[in-house]
Design an enzyme around this catalytic site. Structure first.
Site, PDB file in Angstrom:
ATOM      1  N   SER A 104       7.314  39.316  37.711  1.00 19.44           N
ATOM      2  CA  SER A 104       8.176  38.528  36.830  1.00 19.44           C
ATOM      3  C   SER A 104       9.040  37.642  37.718  1.00 19.44           C
ATOM      4  CB  SER A 104       9.041  39.434  35.949  1.00 19.44           C
ATOM      5  OG  SER A 104       9.752  40.355  36.754  1.00 19.44           O
ATOM      6  N   GLU A 163      12.749  35.195  37.990  1.00 16.46           N
ATOM      7  CA  GLU A 163      14.053  34.806  37.444  1.00 16.46           C
ATOM      8  C   GLU A 163      14.294  33.319  37.731  1.00 16.46           C
ATOM      9  OE1 GLU A 163      17.807  37.148  38.347  1.00 16.46           O
ATOM     10  OE2 GLU A 163      18.242  35.265  39.358  1.00 16.46           O
ATOM     11  N   HIS A 212      19.390  36.773  30.294  1.00 15.61           N
ATOM     12  CA  HIS A 212      20.437  37.674  30.770  1.00 15.61           C
ATOM     13  C   HIS A 212      21.657  37.430  29.889  1.00 15.61           C
ATOM     14  CE1 HIS A 212      18.891  37.934  35.210  1.00 15.61           C
ATOM     15  NE2 HIS A 212      17.892  37.924  34.347  1.00 15.61           N
ATOM     16  N   ASP A 272      30.816  39.659  36.104  1.00 13.30           N
ATOM     17  CA  ASP A 272      32.080  39.676  36.860  1.00 13.30           C
ATOM     18  C   ASP A 272      33.072  38.771  36.155  1.00 13.30           C
ATOM     19  OD1 ASP A 272      31.155  41.335  38.995  1.00 13.30           O
ATOM     20  OD2 ASP A 272      29.937  39.625  39.635  1.00 13.30           O
ATOM     21  N   ALA A 297      28.508  47.389  31.111  1.00 15.74           N
ATOM     22  CA  ALA A 297      27.163  47.083  30.607  1.00 15.74           C
ATOM     23  C   ALA A 297      26.704  48.158  29.618  1.00 15.74           C
ATOM     24  CB  ALA A 297      26.197  46.976  31.780  1.00 15.74           C
ATOM     25  N   LYS A 326      23.866  53.840  31.213  1.00 18.13           N
ATOM     26  CA  LYS A 326      23.214  52.684  30.576  1.00 18.13           C
ATOM     27  C   LYS A 326      21.882  53.111  29.971  1.00 18.13           C
ATOM     28  CE  LYS A 326      23.739  49.911  34.355  1.00 18.13           C
ATOM     29  NZ  LYS A 326      23.884  48.688  35.192  1.00 18.13           N
ATOM     30  N   GLN A 343      19.209  45.006  42.325  1.00 17.61           N
ATOM     31  CA  GLN A 343      19.754  44.006  43.240  1.00 17.61           C
ATOM     32  C   GLN A 343      18.771  43.899  44.395  1.00 17.61           C
ATOM     33  OE1 GLN A 343      21.190  41.336  43.889  1.00 17.61           O
ATOM     34  NE2 GLN A 343      23.174  42.026  43.150  1.00 17.61           N
ATOM     35  N   PHE A 384      25.773  35.377  49.855  1.00 18.27           N
ATOM     36  CA  PHE A 384      25.325  36.125  48.664  1.00 18.27           C
ATOM     37  C   PHE A 384      25.415  37.619  48.936  1.00 18.27           C
ATOM     38  CE2 PHE A 384      21.815  33.296  46.522  1.00 18.27           C
ATOM     39  CZ  PHE A 384      22.789  32.452  46.040  1.00 18.27           C
ATOM     40  N   HIS A 410       9.991  41.943  40.761  1.00 14.15           N
ATOM     41  CA  HIS A 410      10.723  40.857  40.093  1.00 14.15           C
ATOM     42  C   HIS A 410      11.224  39.881  41.161  1.00 14.15           C
ATOM     43  CE1 HIS A 410      13.194  38.970  37.003  1.00 14.15           C
ATOM     44  NE2 HIS A 410      14.234  39.039  37.796  1.00 14.15           N
TER      45      HIS A 410
HETATM   46  P1  FAD Z   1      27.862  47.977  35.079  1.00 13.63           P
HETATM   47  O1  FAD Z   1      26.543  48.637  34.941  1.00 13.63           O
HETATM   48  O2  FAD Z   1      28.827  48.102  33.972  1.00 13.63           O
HETATM   49  O3  FAD Z   1      28.521  48.475  36.415  1.00 13.63           O
HETATM   50  C1  FAD Z   1      27.751  48.643  37.603  1.00 13.63           C
HETATM   51  C2  FAD Z   1      28.581  49.324  38.661  1.00 13.63           C
HETATM   52  O4  FAD Z   1      29.625  48.468  39.075  1.00 13.63           O
HETATM   53  C3  FAD Z   1      29.246  50.588  38.177  1.00 13.63           C
HETATM   54  O5  FAD Z   1      29.242  51.529  39.221  1.00 13.63           O
HETATM   55  C4  FAD Z   1      30.647  50.121  37.869  1.00 13.63           C
HETATM   56  O6  FAD Z   1      31.559  51.180  37.977  1.00 13.63           O
HETATM   57  C5  FAD Z   1      30.874  49.084  38.945  1.00 13.63           C
HETATM   58  N1  FAD Z   1      31.810  48.024  38.597  1.00 13.63           N
HETATM   59  C6  FAD Z   1      31.485  46.797  38.129  1.00 13.63           C
HETATM   60  N2  FAD Z   1      32.603  46.066  37.971  1.00 13.63           N
HETATM   61  C7  FAD Z   1      33.620  46.841  38.333  1.00 13.63           C
HETATM   62  C8  FAD Z   1      35.019  46.661  38.378  1.00 13.63           C
HETATM   63  N3  FAD Z   1      35.595  45.531  38.012  1.00 13.63           N
HETATM   64  N4  FAD Z   1      35.784  47.693  38.804  1.00 13.63           N
HETATM   65  C9  FAD Z   1      35.231  48.846  39.193  1.00 13.63           C
HETATM   66  N5  FAD Z   1      33.906  49.091  39.168  1.00 13.63           N
HETATM   67  C10 FAD Z   1      33.115  48.097  38.737  1.00 13.63           C
HETATM   68  N6  FAD Z   1      25.646  38.288  36.893  1.00 13.63           N
HETATM   69  C11 FAD Z   1      25.833  37.205  36.099  1.00 13.63           C
HETATM   70  O7  FAD Z   1      26.958  36.736  35.942  1.00 13.63           O
HETATM   71  N7  FAD Z   1      24.772  36.600  35.452  1.00 13.63           N
HETATM   72  C12 FAD Z   1      23.499  37.068  35.564  1.00 13.63           C
HETATM   73  O8  FAD Z   1      22.580  36.510  34.962  1.00 13.63           O
HETATM   74  C13 FAD Z   1      23.264  38.225  36.398  1.00 13.63           C
HETATM   75  N8  FAD Z   1      22.037  38.752  36.523  1.00 13.63           N
HETATM   76  C14 FAD Z   1      21.857  39.882  37.298  1.00 13.63           C
HETATM   77  C15 FAD Z   1      20.566  40.440  37.384  1.00 13.63           C
HETATM   78  C16 FAD Z   1      20.352  41.563  38.176  1.00 13.63           C
HETATM   79  C17 FAD Z   1      18.977  42.163  38.265  1.00 13.63           C
HETATM   80  C18 FAD Z   1      21.425  42.129  38.930  1.00 13.63           C
HETATM   81  C19 FAD Z   1      21.194  43.315  39.839  1.00 13.63           C
HETATM   82  C20 FAD Z   1      22.704  41.594  38.834  1.00 13.63           C
HETATM   83  C21 FAD Z   1      22.937  40.468  38.004  1.00 13.63           C
HETATM   84  N9  FAD Z   1      24.214  39.912  37.860  1.00 13.63           N
HETATM   85  C22 FAD Z   1      24.398  38.809  37.066  1.00 13.63           C
HETATM   86  C23 FAD Z   1      25.372  40.485  38.583  1.00 13.63           C
HETATM   87  C24 FAD Z   1      26.160  41.516  37.731  1.00 13.63           C
HETATM   88  O9  FAD Z   1      26.731  40.865  36.631  1.00 13.63           O
HETATM   89  C25 FAD Z   1      27.248  42.133  38.625  1.00 13.63           C
HETATM   90  O10 FAD Z   1      26.658  42.924  39.623  1.00 13.63           O
HETATM   91  C26 FAD Z   1      28.355  42.892  37.897  1.00 13.63           C
HETATM   92  O11 FAD Z   1      29.418  43.102  38.815  1.00 13.63           O
HETATM   93  C27 FAD Z   1      27.954  44.265  37.379  1.00 13.63           C
HETATM   94  O12 FAD Z   1      27.204  44.176  36.251  1.00 13.63           O
HETATM   95  P2  FAD Z   1      26.422  45.496  35.701  1.00 13.63           P
HETATM   96  O13 FAD Z   1      25.750  45.091  34.468  1.00 13.63           O
HETATM   97  O14 FAD Z   1      25.612  46.097  36.766  1.00 13.63           O
HETATM   98  O15 FAD Z   1      27.694  46.437  35.410  1.00 13.63           O
END
Ligand code: FAD
Length: 278
Positions: free
Chosen positions: A7, A9, A69, A101, A115, A157, A168, A208, A258
């Site tokens: 796949s 992105e 996403h 973020d 999430a 999740k 990642q 990055f 991916h």
């Molecule tokens: P969660 O699953 O809720 O958290 C993941 C982990 O991070 C947990 O351990 C949580 O405790 C910790 N955490 C996250 N934020 C905090 C915080 N503020 N304080 C303390 N702990 C925290 N980002 C975008 O903006 N757009 C995208 O399209 C996008 N696509 C992505 C695709 C993939 C495959 C990946 C791996 C990342 C992507 N991201 C994207 C980045 C992602 O939004 C960030 O990594 C974000 O910080 C965490 O999102 P999550 O859904 O993993 O969060």
């Protein structure tokens, strides 16, 4: 051809010229016969319309299924609901559900904060047939309190209804394999698909990687640093390394790969040549 599903992105472009260039990239990548294309979403909804436009265009092209996403922090429930309704109307049934973020300057709102909450919301709204993907972090999310808390967030999740995970990117295959074993030991039984980042620019990759917590191992960093002023040699070396990672992952039984395409066909093309896929 590759033995596992692939796949890609893409990120939404800012101009009509960019959109046409990206269409040409997709035509070039058609030989991959991707299982789906994913489209990124800007933090706090900053690319909301552009993401939607690209998703709608991909759907209209009748190519691989599309996975938008969606990030949930700094967005209201009403905004998220209307986007999910629009995607449903386009026939979308896969979503990458993310926390995202906080954009700088944005205020934490009372809505979604993880999430996990978004996954539960989408599962309820879209029902049992939806494929809900989530992010996973073999080298630990940079803001996670502990590695165990990070794995627990992943498990939460999945418990909330996620069906698949994409990681990642990483260059340390051992870290991925250990993470996969730890996830399995915790009862996380969804497919964990490695995210593959091609190497094309040392400074950009360093930035990055610092931001997202992906480690560039010392042996790789040193070589890329030495090659940074010779871009063709850097890309060549990077393609050898990343192709080797893909080969190893496939041998280790990953369910799919991916690609973070960075909207380029040439970088994936170099990998595929080395892997004998084209
Ligand atoms: P969660 O699953 O809720 O958290 C993941 C982990 O991070 C947990 O351990 C949580 O405790 C910790 N955490 C996250 N934020 C905090 C915080 N503020 N304080 C303390 N702990 C925290 N980002 C975008 O903006 N757009 C995208 O399209 C996008 N696509 C992505 C695709 C993939 C495959 C990946 C791996 C990342 C992507 N991201 C994207 C980045 C992602 O939004 C960030 O990594 C974000 O910080 C965490 O999102 P999550 O859904 O993993 O969060």
């Amino acid at each position: 051809m590759c033995k596992v599903p692939l796949s890609c992105e893409f990120f939404p472009t800012a101009t009509p010229e960019g959109a046409e260039k990206l269409a040409a990239v997709r035509r070039e990548l058609a030989y991959l016969q991707c299982e789906y294309y994913s489209v990124t979403y800007g933090a706090g909804g900053s690319t909301r319309d552009r993401t939607m436009n690209l998703v709608a265009r991909l759907v209209a092209e009748n190519g691989p299924p599309v996975m938008p996403h969606l990030t949930c922090v700094a967005s209201s429930e009403a905004d998220i609901r209307s986007l999910l309704d629009d995607y449903r109307a386009l026939g979308i049934y896969r979503l990458m559900a993310l926390r995202g973020d906080m954009p700088s300057g944005a205020l934490e709102n009372a809505g979604f904060t993880t999430a996990q909450q978004l996954v539960a919301y989408v599962r309820e709204l879209w029902g049992n047939n939806a494929r809900i993907f989530v992010a996973a972090y073999p080298e630990v999310h940079p803001r996670a309190h502990t590695p165990a808390a990070d794995l627990q967030a992943f498990r939460d999740k999945v418990a909330a209804g996620a069906t698949d995970a994409v990681t990642q990117y990483f260059y340390n295959v051992e870290a991925f394999l250990r993470f996969r074993d730890e996830a399995l030991a915790l009862g996380i039984d969804v497919p964990i698909v490695p995210g593959i980042m091609p190497i094309s620019n040392f400074n950009q990759l360093s930035r990055f990687s610092d931001a997202c917590g992906a480690e560039i191992p010392r042996w790789l960093r040193k070589r890329l640093e030495a090659l940074q002023d010779d871009l063709p040699a850097l890309c060549d070396y990077g393609a050898d390394v990343v192709a080797g990672i893909c080969e190893r992952l496939i041998a280790e039984g990953v369910p799919a790969l991916h690609f973070y395409s960075m909207n380029r066909a040439d970088l994936i093309g170099e990998l595929c040549k080395r892997l004998g896929w084209c």
